[in-house]
Design a protein around this motif. Structure first.
Motif, PDB file in Angstrom:
ATOM      1  N   GLN A   1       0.746  -1.714  -0.032  1.00 35.23           N
ATOM      2  CA  GLN A   1      -0.033  -0.395   0.087  1.00 35.23           C
ATOM      3  C   GLN A   1       1.018   1.620  -0.067  1.00 35.23           C
ATOM      4  N   ILE A   2       1.811   1.429   0.639  1.00 38.48           N
ATOM      5  CA  ILE A   2       2.974   2.391   0.329  1.00 38.48           C
ATOM      6  C   ILE A   2       3.078   2.316  -0.789  1.00 38.48           C
ATOM      7  N   GLY A   3       3.543   1.478  -1.744  1.00 34.99           N
ATOM      8  CA  GLY A   3       3.843   1.655  -3.320  1.00 34.99           C
ATOM      9  C   GLY A   3       2.553   2.061  -3.682  1.00 34.99           C
ATOM     10  N   ILE A   4       2.168   2.065  -3.638  1.00 34.45           N
ATOM     11  CA  ILE A   4       0.470   1.951  -4.421  1.00 34.45           C
ATOM     12  C   ILE A   4       0.056   3.705  -3.921  1.00 34.45           C
ATOM     13  N   ALA A   5       0.761   4.520  -2.726  1.00 32.69           N
ATOM     14  CA  ALA A   5       0.617   5.574  -2.160  1.00 32.69           C
ATOM     15  C   ALA A   5       2.020   6.247  -3.239  1.00 32.69           C
ATOM     16  N   CYS A   6       2.843   5.718  -3.457  1.00 29.97           N
ATOM     17  CA  CYS A   6       4.056   6.511  -4.351  1.00 29.97           C
ATOM     18  C   CYS A   6       3.639   5.990  -5.633  1.00 29.97           C
ATOM     19  N   GLN A   7       3.087   6.132  -5.820  1.00 29.36           N
ATOM     20  CA  GLN A   7       2.328   5.199  -7.600  1.00 29.36           C
ATOM     21  C   GLN A   7       1.160   6.648  -7.959  1.00 29.36           C
ATOM     22  N   ARG A   8       0.018   7.015  -6.683  1.00 30.84           N
ATOM     23  CA  ARG A   8      -0.980   8.044  -6.321  1.00 30.84           C
ATOM     24  C   ARG A   8      -0.571   9.702  -6.341  1.00 30.84           C
ATOM     25  N   ILE A   9       0.543   9.850  -5.812  1.00 30.14           N
ATOM     26  CA  ILE A   9       0.965  10.913  -5.824  1.00 30.14           C
ATOM     27  C   ILE A   9       2.459  11.311  -6.855  1.00 30.14           C
ATOM     28  N   PHE A  10       2.910  10.218  -7.469  1.00 30.76           N
ATOM     29  CA  PHE A  10       3.247  11.060  -8.008  1.00 30.76           C
ATOM     30  C   PHE A  10       3.136  11.319  -9.605  1.00 30.76           C
ATOM     31  N   ASN A  11       1.340  10.157  -9.652  1.00 28.36           N
ATOM     32  CA  ASN A  11       0.578  10.916 -11.022  1.00 28.36           C
ATOM     33  C   ASN A  11       0.258  11.851 -10.703  1.00 28.36           C
ATOM     34  N   GLN A  12      -0.631  12.472  -9.228  1.00 30.98           N
ATOM     35  CA  GLN A  12      -1.276  13.835  -9.168  1.00 30.98           C
ATOM     36  C   GLN A  12      -0.042  14.637  -9.694  1.00 30.98           C
ATOM     37  N   MET A  13       1.013  14.444  -8.644  1.00 31.00           N
ATOM     38  CA  MET A  13       1.473  15.655  -9.141  1.00 31.00           C
ATOM     39  C   MET A  13       2.144  15.597 -10.571  1.00 31.00           C
ATOM     40  N   VAL A  14       2.217  14.694 -11.901  1.00 28.10           N
ATOM     41  CA  VAL A  14       2.724  15.542 -12.744  1.00 28.10           C
ATOM     42  C   VAL A  14       1.729  16.047 -13.303  1.00 28.10           C
ATOM     43  N   HIS A  15      -0.002  15.632 -12.678  1.00 27.63           N
ATOM     44  CA  HIS A  15      -0.556  16.364 -12.949  1.00 27.63           C
ATOM     45  C   HIS A  15      -1.241  18.075 -12.353  1.00 27.63           C
ATOM     46  N   ASP A  16      -0.785  18.034 -11.387  1.00 23.39           N
ATOM     47  CA  ASP A  16      -0.431  19.363 -10.810  1.00 23.39           C
ATOM     48  C   ASP A  16       0.063  20.204 -11.717  1.00 23.39           C
ATOM     49  N   HIS A  17       1.845  19.456 -11.605  1.00 17.68           N
ATOM     50  CA  HIS A  17       2.826  20.573 -11.616  1.00 17.68           C
ATOM     51  C   HIS A  17       2.839  20.332 -13.668  1.00 17.68           C
ATOM     52  N   LEU A  18       2.666  19.495 -14.592  1.00 20.68           N
ATOM     53  CA  LEU A  18       3.135  19.769 -15.330  1.00 20.68           C
ATOM     54  C   LEU A  18       2.190  20.058 -16.396  1.00 20.68           C
ATOM     55  N   GLY A  19       0.784  19.988 -15.617  1.00 22.06           N
ATOM     56  CA  GLY A  19      -0.583  19.652 -16.676  1.00 22.06           C
ATOM     57  C   GLY A  19      -1.296  18.738 -17.402  1.00 22.06           C
ATOM     58  N   LEU A  20      -0.892  17.440 -17.157  1.00 19.38           N
ATOM     59  CA  LEU A  20      -1.065  16.840 -17.932  1.00 19.38           C
ATOM     60  C   LEU A  20      -1.955  16.166 -17.633  1.00 19.38           C
TER      61      LEU A  20
ATOM     62  N   ALA B   1       5.756  26.285 -21.617  1.00 15.83           N
ATOM     63  CA  ALA B   1       6.798  26.577 -21.426  1.00 15.83           C
ATOM     64  C   ALA B   1       8.408  26.284 -20.617  1.00 15.83           C
ATOM     65  N   ALA B   2       8.432  26.657 -19.723  1.00 15.78           N
ATOM     66  CA  ALA B   2       9.451  26.558 -19.050  1.00 15.78           C
ATOM     67  C   ALA B   2       8.997  25.364 -18.093  1.00 15.78           C
ATOM     68  N   ALA B   3       8.404  25.005 -17.725  1.00 13.80           N
ATOM     69  CA  ALA B   3       8.119  23.144 -17.522  1.00 13.80           C
ATOM     70  C   ALA B   3       8.567  22.555 -18.535  1.00 13.80           C
ATOM     71  N   GLN B   4       8.480  22.734 -19.996  1.00 15.29           N
ATOM     72  CA  GLN B   4       8.630  21.278 -20.933  1.00 15.29           C
ATOM     73  C   GLN B   4      10.260  21.695 -20.561  1.00 15.29           C
ATOM     74  N   ARG B   5      10.774  23.053 -20.964  1.00 16.43           N
ATOM     75  CA  ARG B   5      12.089  23.311 -20.473  1.00 16.43           C
ATOM     76  C   ARG B   5      13.095  22.206 -19.523  1.00 16.43           C
ATOM     77  N   ARG B   6      12.370  22.833 -18.454  1.00 15.43           N
ATOM     78  CA  ARG B   6      13.204  21.519 -17.907  1.00 15.43           C
ATOM     79  C   ARG B   6      12.907  19.601 -18.474  1.00 15.43           C
ATOM     80  N   VAL B   7      11.572  19.779 -18.272  1.00 18.43           N
ATOM     81  CA  VAL B   7      11.697  17.752 -18.861  1.00 18.43           C
ATOM     82  C   VAL B   7      12.475  17.752 -19.688  1.00 18.43           C
TER      83      VAL B   7
END
Length: 285
Positions: A95-114, A144-150
């Motif tokens: 379940q800790i692994g599942i939490a890590c997956q969900r947090i990562f996916n949420q970060m990608v949505h929240d901060h990269l707009g995917l 644009a700034a996030a795209q350059r970082r990626v």
């Protein structure tokens, strides 16, 4: 991928962190808490199939009615507690692994707009659909700034992985396996990961493993790196192509290490309460 970014030995550019970090923190904490809560009612099944497991009373009835187990004392509540702890700890790690997956996916949505669709990746082989835990495609990052970082990160990571320049120029993004740690030496799992990496490159994605902890078997890490996996571990030091937390801060734009540091006491309390429940033969109140 364009080739106008010079990345050899380039320092991490760093992202401007969101001033709304607390808002995101609260959401990510709830994700972690919700995942751990799934373990709280764990009960061992004792060969009972796919049901919800046996209570202490049901276990004692089962083992007391087995002459041999009753004669040698395996119908003890301590035996039930041992089974509950063993299976429960496995559930905690899962379940800790599942939490890590969900947090990562949420970060990608929240901060990269995917979107959820843009952040997901799967492929079909022999009529089976296989998937990884996340995807960041350069052209889908609209800021644009996030795209350059990626793009900068992919260039740096690809060179660390030893990709030929012509291969690197064709890479359009990265796909991720997200785990809390990787201590297993299960050859079937390793072979599946290596096959995933090969298919990722066929589809012009660079494969990366993101570990929230530093726990990975050295032989496994060596084998994966030989297959051109990028491996990020949960070290507080290191660059964005070595450290999960540097990657999140400098490429995604969210300080994940700060989240865990600020919420450490609350998370420790969740884990302590959960472990006490799992180590007790009694039913949780």
């Amino acid at each position: 991928m364009t080739d106008d970014i010079q990345t050899d030995n380039a320092p991490d550019e760093g992202a401007q962190l969101h001033p709304e970090q607390k808002q995101y923190d609260d959401h990510y904490f709830k994700i972690f808490e919700s995942a751990l809560d799934q373990c709280r009612d764990y009960k061992p099944r004792f060969g009972g199939g796919s049901g919800s497991g046996l209570t202490l009373k049901e276990f004692q009835t089962l083992y007391e009615n087995d002459p041999f187990y009753h004669w040698i004392g395996l119908d003890s509540p301590l035996m039930y507690a041992a089974h509950k702890a063993a299976g429960g700890i496995t559930s905690v790690y899962r379940q800790i692994g599942i939490a890590c997956q969900r947090i990562f996916n949420q970060m990608v949505h929240d901060h990269l707009g995917l979107s959820s669709e843009e952040a997901a990746w799967s492929y079909v082989i022999e009529s089976r659909r296989l998937s990884l835990d996340g995807r960041i495609e350069i052209d889908k990052v609209r800021n644009a700034a996030a795209q350059r970082r990626v793009q900068q990160w992919i260039c740096d990571a690809g060179r660390l992985a030893g990709l030929p320049e012509d291969t690197l120029q064709g890479i359009k993004g990265c796909v991720f396996e997200v785990r809390q740690g990787y201590k297993s030496k299960d050859s079937k799992r390793q072979n599946a990961d290596i096959a995933n990496a090969a298919n990722a490159y066929v589809h012009k994605y660079m494969p990366a493993i993101i570990l929230f902890s530093t726990q990975i078997d050295s032989d496994v890490a060596k084998r994966y790196k030989e297959r051109h996996w990028i491996i990020l571990t949960g070290t507080k030091n290191g660059s964005s192509i070595e450290s999960t937390y540097a990657f999140c801060r400098n490429a995604i734009g969210y300080d994940l290490a700060n989240f865990f540091e600020c919420h450490s006491e609350d998370i420790k309390k969740l884990v302590k309460d959960l472990l006490e429940t799992l180590l007790s033969p009694e039913e949780p109140v």
